[in-house]
Design an enzyme around this catalytic site. Structure first.
Site, mmCIF file in Angstrom:
data_model
loop_
_atom_site.group_PDB
_atom_site.id
_atom_site.type_symbol
_atom_site.label_atom_id
_atom_site.label_comp_id
_atom_site.label_asym_id
_atom_site.label_seq_id
_atom_site.Cartn_x
_atom_site.Cartn_y
_atom_site.Cartn_z
ATOM 1 N N HIS A 66 -11.361 -3.673 13.154
ATOM 2 C CA HIS A 66 -11.980 -4.701 11.847
ATOM 3 C C HIS A 66 -10.625 -4.484 10.231
ATOM 4 O O HIS A 66 -10.878 -5.555 10.271
ATOM 5 C CB HIS A 66 -12.693 -3.605 11.057
ATOM 6 C CG HIS A 66 -13.042 -3.809 9.536
ATOM 7 N ND1 HIS A 66 -14.209 -4.121 8.534
ATOM 8 C CD2 HIS A 66 -12.202 -2.996 8.582
ATOM 9 C CE1 HIS A 66 -14.260 -4.731 7.971
ATOM 10 N NE2 HIS A 66 -13.679 -3.953 7.057
ATOM 11 N N ASP A 95 0.958 -35.427 2.802
ATOM 12 C CA ASP A 95 0.540 -34.366 3.452
ATOM 13 C C ASP A 95 1.234 -33.405 3.465
ATOM 14 O O ASP A 95 1.594 -33.309 2.385
ATOM 15 C CB ASP A 95 0.500 -35.338 5.002
ATOM 16 C CG ASP A 95 -0.508 -34.665 6.259
ATOM 17 O OD1 ASP A 95 -0.361 -33.181 6.060
ATOM 18 O OD2 ASP A 95 -1.177 -35.597 6.962
ATOM 19 N N TRP A 136 -5.415 0.470 11.985
ATOM 20 C CA TRP A 136 -4.699 -0.581 12.166
ATOM 21 C C TRP A 136 -3.124 -0.081 11.592
ATOM 22 O O TRP A 136 -1.762 -2.075 11.983
ATOM 23 C CB TRP A 136 -5.272 -1.681 10.795
ATOM 24 C CG TRP A 136 -4.596 -1.685 9.455
ATOM 25 C CD1 TRP A 136 -4.651 -0.990 8.730
ATOM 26 C CD2 TRP A 136 -3.552 -2.538 8.450
ATOM 27 N NE1 TRP A 136 -4.083 -0.475 7.410
ATOM 28 C CE2 TRP A 136 -3.138 -1.859 7.617
ATOM 29 C CE3 TRP A 136 -2.474 -3.595 8.971
ATOM 30 C CZ2 TRP A 136 -3.201 -2.248 6.871
ATOM 31 C CZ3 TRP A 136 -1.517 -3.583 7.938
ATOM 32 C CH2 TRP A 136 -1.283 -2.969 7.264
ATOM 33 N N SER A 162 2.032 -18.323 13.806
ATOM 34 C CA SER A 162 2.054 -19.247 13.598
ATOM 35 C C SER A 162 1.634 -18.754 12.011
ATOM 36 O O SER A 162 2.100 -19.757 10.883
ATOM 37 C CB SER A 162 -0.214 -18.256 13.938
ATOM 38 O OG SER A 162 -0.785 -19.202 12.559
ATOM 39 N N SER A 163 1.527 -17.597 11.224
ATOM 40 C CA SER A 163 2.559 -17.604 9.595
ATOM 41 C C SER A 163 3.524 -18.039 9.855
ATOM 42 O O SER A 163 3.796 -18.591 8.231
ATOM 43 C CB SER A 163 2.325 -16.164 9.800
ATOM 44 O OG SER A 163 0.933 -14.875 9.507
ATOM 45 N N HIS A 246 4.523 -3.869 3.213
ATOM 46 C CA HIS A 246 4.271 -3.644 1.561
ATOM 47 C C HIS A 246 3.955 -4.857 0.798
ATOM 48 O O HIS A 246 3.487 -5.291 0.614
ATOM 49 C CB HIS A 246 5.366 -2.510 0.864
ATOM 50 C CG HIS A 246 4.305 -2.650 -0.344
ATOM 51 N ND1 HIS A 246 3.233 -1.914 -1.090
ATOM 52 C CD2 HIS A 246 4.147 -2.581 -1.355
ATOM 53 C CE1 HIS A 246 2.623 -1.898 -2.013
ATOM 54 N NE2 HIS A 246 3.049 -2.582 -2.554
ATOM 55 N N GLU A 248 3.456 -7.538 2.976
ATOM 56 C CA GLU A 248 2.341 -7.420 3.310
ATOM 57 C C GLU A 248 1.247 -8.077 2.491
ATOM 58 O O GLU A 248 0.114 -8.331 2.484
ATOM 59 C CB GLU A 248 1.937 -7.144 4.897
ATOM 60 C CG GLU A 248 0.752 -7.565 5.026
ATOM 61 C CD GLU A 248 0.533 -9.501 5.894
ATOM 62 O OE1 GLU A 248 1.235 -9.633 5.808
ATOM 63 O OE2 GLU A 248 -0.824 -9.532 5.467
ATOM 64 N N TYR A 250 1.097 -8.424 -0.579
ATOM 65 C CA TYR A 250 1.715 -8.754 -1.554
ATOM 66 C C TYR A 250 1.098 -10.508 -1.126
ATOM 67 O O TYR A 250 1.381 -11.727 -1.554
ATOM 68 C CB TYR A 250 2.717 -8.897 -2.084
ATOM 69 C CG TYR A 250 2.912 -7.705 -3.217
ATOM 70 C CD1 TYR A 250 1.456 -7.104 -4.323
ATOM 71 C CD2 TYR A 250 3.753 -6.963 -3.036
ATOM 72 C CE1 TYR A 250 2.043 -6.596 -4.679
ATOM 73 C CE2 TYR A 250 3.823 -5.986 -3.248
ATOM 74 C CZ TYR A 250 3.007 -5.506 -4.734
ATOM 75 O OH TYR A 250 2.360 -4.123 -5.286
ATOM 76 N N SER A 261 -5.418 -17.803 -11.146
ATOM 77 C CA SER A 261 -5.326 -18.465 -12.762
ATOM 78 C C SER A 261 -5.724 -20.262 -12.306
ATOM 79 O O SER A 261 -4.910 -20.832 -13.594
ATOM 80 C CB SER A 261 -2.922 -18.301 -12.280
ATOM 81 O OG SER A 261 -3.053 -17.348 -12.312
ATOM 82 N N HIS A 295 6.379 4.298 -0.282
ATOM 83 C CA HIS A 295 5.505 5.102 -1.121
ATOM 84 C C HIS A 295 4.126 5.162 -0.080
ATOM 85 O O HIS A 295 3.089 6.188 -0.434
ATOM 86 C CB HIS A 295 4.806 4.615 -2.338
ATOM 87 C CG HIS A 295 4.157 3.195 -2.463
ATOM 88 N ND1 HIS A 295 4.575 1.767 -3.530
ATOM 89 C CD2 HIS A 295 3.351 2.704 -1.367
ATOM 90 C CE1 HIS A 295 4.126 1.360 -2.950
ATOM 91 N NE2 HIS A 295 3.572 1.283 -1.603
ATOM 92 N N HIS A 296 3.998 4.422 1.006
ATOM 93 C CA HIS A 296 2.914 4.974 1.385
ATOM 94 C C HIS A 296 3.203 5.604 2.911
ATOM 95 O O HIS A 296 1.957 6.457 3.829
ATOM 96 C CB HIS A 296 2.475 3.104 2.516
ATOM 97 C CG HIS A 296 2.469 2.417 1.957
ATOM 98 N ND1 HIS A 296 1.416 1.603 2.058
ATOM 99 C CD2 HIS A 296 3.144 1.009 1.744
ATOM 100 C CE1 HIS A 296 1.147 0.699 1.252
ATOM 101 N NE2 HIS A 296 2.270 0.047 1.163
ATOM 102 N N THR A 321 2.439 -6.231 -13.128
ATOM 103 C CA THR A 321 0.869 -7.302 -12.399
ATOM 104 C C THR A 321 0.331 -6.982 -13.897
ATOM 105 O O THR A 321 -0.811 -7.442 -13.945
ATOM 106 C CB THR A 321 0.424 -5.749 -11.741
ATOM 107 O OG1 THR A 321 1.243 -5.509 -10.592
ATOM 108 C CG2 THR A 321 -0.650 -6.609 -11.186
ATOM 109 N N LYS A 324 0.152 -10.493 -15.787
ATOM 110 C CA LYS A 324 -0.873 -11.075 -15.172
ATOM 111 C C LYS A 324 -2.100 -10.694 -15.320
ATOM 112 O O LYS A 324 -2.944 -11.737 -16.144
ATOM 113 C CB LYS A 324 -0.724 -11.021 -14.048
ATOM 114 C CG LYS A 324 0.324 -11.825 -13.181
ATOM 115 C CD LYS A 324 0.284 -11.791 -11.654
ATOM 116 C CE LYS A 324 0.992 -12.606 -11.025
ATOM 117 N NZ LYS A 324 0.765 -13.680 -11.335
ATOM 118 N N ARG A 443 -9.976 9.344 5.855
ATOM 119 C CA ARG A 443 -10.248 8.383 6.080
ATOM 120 C C ARG A 443 -9.670 8.086 7.594
ATOM 121 O O ARG A 443 -9.752 9.629 9.175
ATOM 122 C CB ARG A 443 -9.424 6.694 6.019
ATOM 123 C CG ARG A 443 -7.897 7.565 6.231
ATOM 124 C CD ARG A 443 -7.198 6.525 5.941
ATOM 125 N NE ARG A 443 -7.239 5.184 6.649
ATOM 126 C CZ ARG A 443 -6.678 4.140 6.364
ATOM 127 N NH1 ARG A 443 -4.643 4.442 5.211
ATOM 128 N NH2 ARG A 443 -6.313 2.537 6.374
#
Lengths: 518, 195
Positions: A66, A95, A136, A162-163, A246, A248, A250, A261, A295-296, A321, A324, A443
Site C-alpha cells: 500500500h 512540447d 515501505w 523513470s523518475s 525526507h 522524497e 517534499y 497556488s 528526525h525519522h 511552510t 506558504k 503502527r
C-alpha cells in the site's frame, strides 16, 4: 486526427506531452485503486481486535505494498502527469524538451509496477503473503531476509530510472523552452514548484538506487554494507534511506503546493499574494529537506547533540511552510471568492494539510517523538499530509484542468458530492488515528488491545466510505471525457495563465509558434 | 520542417540533459560515499561499532595502563549491576547463554563471567560475537580485558564449551548509571547457502 498514429500505436509510440500526461494520470489513477484496495484490506482487518480477514504476514504485505504503490505508483506519477500536461502549456512551449525520453520514462512505469506486485502471486499459498512484507521503508536487516528481494530491488531501480528521466526532461523544458518574455520570476508557481521538485528528484533518486544496490550486493554478492555479521551496520541503512526519504516527502508535496497556488488566485480573483516569497519558501523547504533526515530515527540511539541538531533543523521547516499557508490565506483575504469545485479541494487542502503540518511539528520534538514514534499518531500525521495534502491537491488539479483537457465541464453536482463525502469521510478515517497513537497503539500491527476497538471501528468506517467515494470520481471523469457542457477557452471566469489562452479542448499541438509574454 | 530556433533549442536541451546526468551519477556515488562518511562520523563521536575501539580493546598497552588506573581508584562502596543478554543472529541453530544472568560488581575490580555455547547446526562453524553495551554512554566505562568476542570462535559440529569474559567497570562511571546491560549477538560468519 491524421497527424498521429491511432489505436494502440498512438499510446505506445507517442512523444506528445499531452498523450504522455494522460497516460501518467491514468496509470496513477489505476494504482490509486490498487493501493486503495490494499488499504481496504488493512482497515477491514483492523475493524475488530483479533485476526479475522488475513494472516499477519499478508497484513504486513498489504501495509508494505500500500505504501510503496501510493508513493511511487499513485502520487508521484500523478504529479509527473500534471507536469507533462501543464508545464508546456503554462510556459508556452510546444512540447517537452526530450519527447522520446518522455515516452520511455512513462513506459518503464507499468513494468516496474508489475515487478513490484508480481511476487505476491509467486511461490506458496497466496494467502500466506508471498510479496514484500517489511514495510515501505524496507529497513535492513528485516528486508534482507526476504527470499524474493531481487524483484523489489529491480522494481525500485526501474522506478528510479523513470523518475530521473522525467525530472531531467522537466528541468530541460523549463530552463530552455519558455516563451519569449517568460522570465523565471514570471513563471506560474506550479512550474516553479516542479522545477525545484525535479532538482530534488535527480539529487535523491540516485541515492535510493544506491541503497537498494547495496542491499542487492549484501544479499547476493557477499558484501556487508548492512550485515552486522560482516562488519556492516543496519543503522547505516536508515541514514542512507532517510537521506533519500525526507526529500522524497517534499517531492510529493511541493507540486501539490504548486497546484493549490494556481487554483486559489483564480477563484479569489486576486493575484497570488507574495509570489516571490512563495518561490523562495519552496526553495528553502527543498534545501532544508536535505539536512533533517535523522528526525525519522530519533529513537535509534543518537548522541544528544545529534538529536538536538535534527530537532532544531526540523522545526525550522515550519517557517517557510507557514509562509506558504499565510500567503494562501492572504490571497483569499478580501478576494471575490467563489466556491467552484477545484476551490473547495484547494481550501480543504489548506485546512487539512496544515493539521498534518502541525502534527509533523509535534513529531519533530525529540522528547515527544520518543512517545509517538512508530504509533498510529505517525500514521495519522503522514496521511493528513499525503491524502488530504498531496491527493486532495491532485484531485483539485484534475477538476481545475480537466475542462481544458476534455473541452467539457464535469458534472458539478456529482463533483460536489464527491468533495463533501470525501472530506468528511477522510476525517472520520484519519482523525481518530491521532487518538489511537497518543493512547499507544503501534503502527504496522494486524491485531490490537481491546481498548483501541472503538476508534479503529470509526476509522475503518471512514475508510470504506472514503474508498468507495473515489469510484464516484472515476465515474465523473469518464462522464466528463464522454461529454458535458462545452466550456470556453478561459474555462474559469477571468482565469490567468497561458494554458487558458489555447482552445478548449486543448488541441494535439499547442504553442507551435511561441506566444509572447508581456 | 524544423526552424533554426527549434534546432538550436534541441542542442541546448541535450546539453542540459547531459549536465543533469552528471549530477545523477555524482549523487549515486554520493550514496556510496555516505558509507565511509558514516564510519568517520561514528569514529569521531566514538559511537556505534567504534564504541569498543575507544574503550581500548584494540590497544593492549594502553589498556593495561587504563586497567591499572582504574584498579588504583577502585570503589568498594559502590555497587553496579551488570546484566547479560545473549542473542543469536538470524535463526542460527546454537545454544548460547551466560552462566550468570547478572552480577553485582564494584568499579575498579576485575570480574569474570562464563558464557556457554553449543553448536547445534550439524556442521563446523566459525562464529563471531558482537558486543553492545547499554546505556550507550556507559560504553566507554566498561572495559573488556578478555573476551571471546575479540576473536572468531571455531566450533566443531556439536562442540560445546565455556568462554570467559573478564571485565572491569571504571570508577569514573557517571553516578546516575547503576545498571549496565551487556548484549552479545553471535553471528555465523559463513554465508548461508541460498535456497
Amino acid at each position: 486526427m491524421s497527424d498521429h498514429p491511432t489505436g494502440i500505436k498512438r499510446w505506445l509510440f507517442t512523444t506528445n506531452h499531452k498523450d504522455i500526461g494522460t497516460m501518467y494520470l491514468w496509470f496513477a489513477f489505476t494504482m490509486l485503486f490498487v493501493g486503495g484496495a490494499m488499504a481496504m484490506v488493512i482497515r477491514a482487518e483492523l475493524f475488530e481486535p483479533g485476526m479475522q480477514v488475513v494472516n499477519p504476514n499478508f497484513f504486513n504485505m498489504m501495509t508494505t505494498l500500500h505504501g510503496l504503490i501510493m508513493v511511487f505508483g499513485a502520487i508521484m506519477p500523478a504529479m509527473v502527469g500534471f507536469a507533462n500536461w501543464q508545464v508546456p502549456l503554462m510556459i508556452g512551449a510546444p512540447d517537452m524538451a526530450l519527447p522520446r525520453m518522455n515516452n520511455w520514462s512513462f513506459w518503464i512505469l507499468p513494468f516496474a509496477a508489475i515487478m513490484l506486485v508480481a511476487p505476491m502471486f509467486m511461490g506458496g499459498d497466496f494467502m500466506d503473503g508471498q510479496g514484500p512484507a517489511f514495510g515501505w521503508t524496507f529497513y535492513e536487516p528485516l528486508s534482507g531476509q526476504y527470499d524474493k528481494l531481487a524483484f523489489f530491488i529491480f522494481a525500485v531501480h526501474l522506478l528510479g530510472f523513470s523518475s530521473i528521466m522525467g525530472a531531467i526532461n522537466i528541468i530541460a523544458t523549463i530552463l530552455n523552452m519558455r516563451a519569449p518574455g517568460m522570465t523565471l520570476m514570471k513563471m506560474p508557481l506550479f512550474v516553479w514548484t516542479w522545477l525545484i521538485t525535479a532538482f530534488l528528484l535527480i539529487a535523491v533518486m540516485p541515492v535510493l538506487a544506491g541503497v537498494v544496490t547495496m542491499m542487492l550486493t549484501d544479499k547476493y554478492f557477499g558484501t556487508s554494507f548492512f550485515d552486522a555479521a560482516g562488519g556492516g551496520d543496519p543503522v547505516l541503512f536508515q541514514h542512507v534511506f532517510w537521506f533519500f526519504g525526507h526529500p522524497e516527502v517534499y517531492i510529493m508535496i511541493l507540486p501539490a503546493f504548486g497546484i493549490v497556488s494556481q487554483i486559489i488566485p483564480t477563484f479569489a480573483r486576486k493575484p497570488l499574494f507574495g509570489y516571490a516569497s512563495m518561490v523562495y519558501a519552496t526553495a528553502a523547504i527543498a534545501f532544508l529537506s536535505f539536512i533533517v533526515w535523522a528526525h525519522h530515527m530519533f529513537t535509534v540511539g543518537m548522541p544528544a547533540a545529534g538529536e538536538l541538531y535534527f530537532m532544531y533543523a526540523t522545526v525550522m521547516i515550519a517557517v517557510p511552510t507557514a509562509v506558504k499557508v499565510f500567503n494562501w490565506t492572504a490571497t483569499m483575504w478580501k478576494g471575490s471568492m467563489t466556491f467552484e469545485v477545484p476551490m473547495l479541494w484547494a481550501i480543504a487542502f489548506v485546512f487539512l494539510f496544515t493539521i498534518g503540518g502541525f502534527t509533523g511539528l509535534m513529531l519533530g520534538v525529540v522528547p515527544v517523538d520518543f512517545q509517538y514514534h512508530d504509533t498510529y499518531f505517525v500514521v495519522a500525521h503522514f496521511h493528513y499530509v499525503l491524502v488530504t495534502g498531496a491527493l486532495f491537491a491532485i484531485i483539485g488539479g484534475v477538476y481545475y484542468w480537466m475542462p481544458k483537457w476534455t473541452g467539457n465541464m464535469f458534472d458539478i453536482t456529482l463533483a460536489k458530492w464527491h468533495f463533501w463525502v470525501s472530506t468528511i469521510s477522510v476525517n472520520i478515517l484519519f482523525f481518530p488515528q491521532h487518538f489511537l497513537g497518543l493512547a499507544g497503539m503501534p503502527r504496522r500491527i494486524p491485531d490490537y488491545a481491546l481498548q483501541f476497538a472503538e476508534f479503529n471501528q470509526i476509522s475503518s468506517i471512514g475508510a470504506f466510505i472514503f474508498g468507495g467515494t473515489q469510484l464516484l470520481f472515476l465515474y465523473i471523469i469518464i462522464k466528463c471525457i464522454k461529454g458535458g457542457d462545452k466550456v470556453s477557452d478561459e474555462v474559469w471566469e477571468d482565469a490567468k495563465g497561458l494554458e487558458w489562452e489555447v482552445p478548449s479542448p486543448a488541441p494535439y499541438h499547442t504553442h507551435v509558434t511561441p506566444p509572447t509574454v508581456k | 520542417m524544423e526552424t533554426e530556433a527549434s534546432a538550436k533549442t534541441r542542442v541546448t536541451n541535450k546539453k542540459t540533459a547531459g549536465k543533469l546526468l552528471i549530477v545523477v551519477v555524482a549523487m549515486f556515488g554520493f550514496g556510496y560515499a555516505l558509507v565511509p562518511l558514516y564510519d568517520v562520523v561514528c569514529q569521531v563521536l566514538g559511537i556505534g561499532r567504534f564504541a569498543d575501539i575507544e574503550s581500548g580493546k584494540y590497544d593492549p598497552k594502553a589498556q593495561e595502563q587504563i586497567v591499572k588506573e582504574m584498579a588504583a581508584n577502585k570503589d568498594l562502596t559502590r555497587n553496579v549491576t551488570v546484566e547479560f543478554i545473549t542473542v543469536l543472529n538470524g535463526g542460527m541453530k546454537w545454544e548460547f547463554k551466560s552462566l550468570q544472568k547478572e552480577v553485582v560488581v564494584h568499579p575498579g575490580v576485575m570480574n569474570t563471567v562464563d558464557f556457554y555455547a553449543k553448536n547445534l547446526t550439524g556442521r563446523d562453524v566459525i562464529a563471531q560475537a558482537v558486543p553492545r553495551v547499554l546505556p550507550g554512554n556507559a560504553t566507554k566505562y566498561f572495559t573488556k580485558i578478555e573476551c571471546f568476542c575479540f576473536t572468531q570462535q571455531i566450533f566443531k559440529k556439536g562442540e560445546a564449551r565455556n568462554m570467559p569474559l573478564r571485565f572491569m567497570v571504571s570508577p569514573a562511571l557517571p553516578k546516575n548509571i547503576n545498571t549496565i546491560t551487556l548484549s552479545y549477538t553471535f553471528f555465523d560468519t559463513q554465508p548461508v547457502a541460498l535456497k
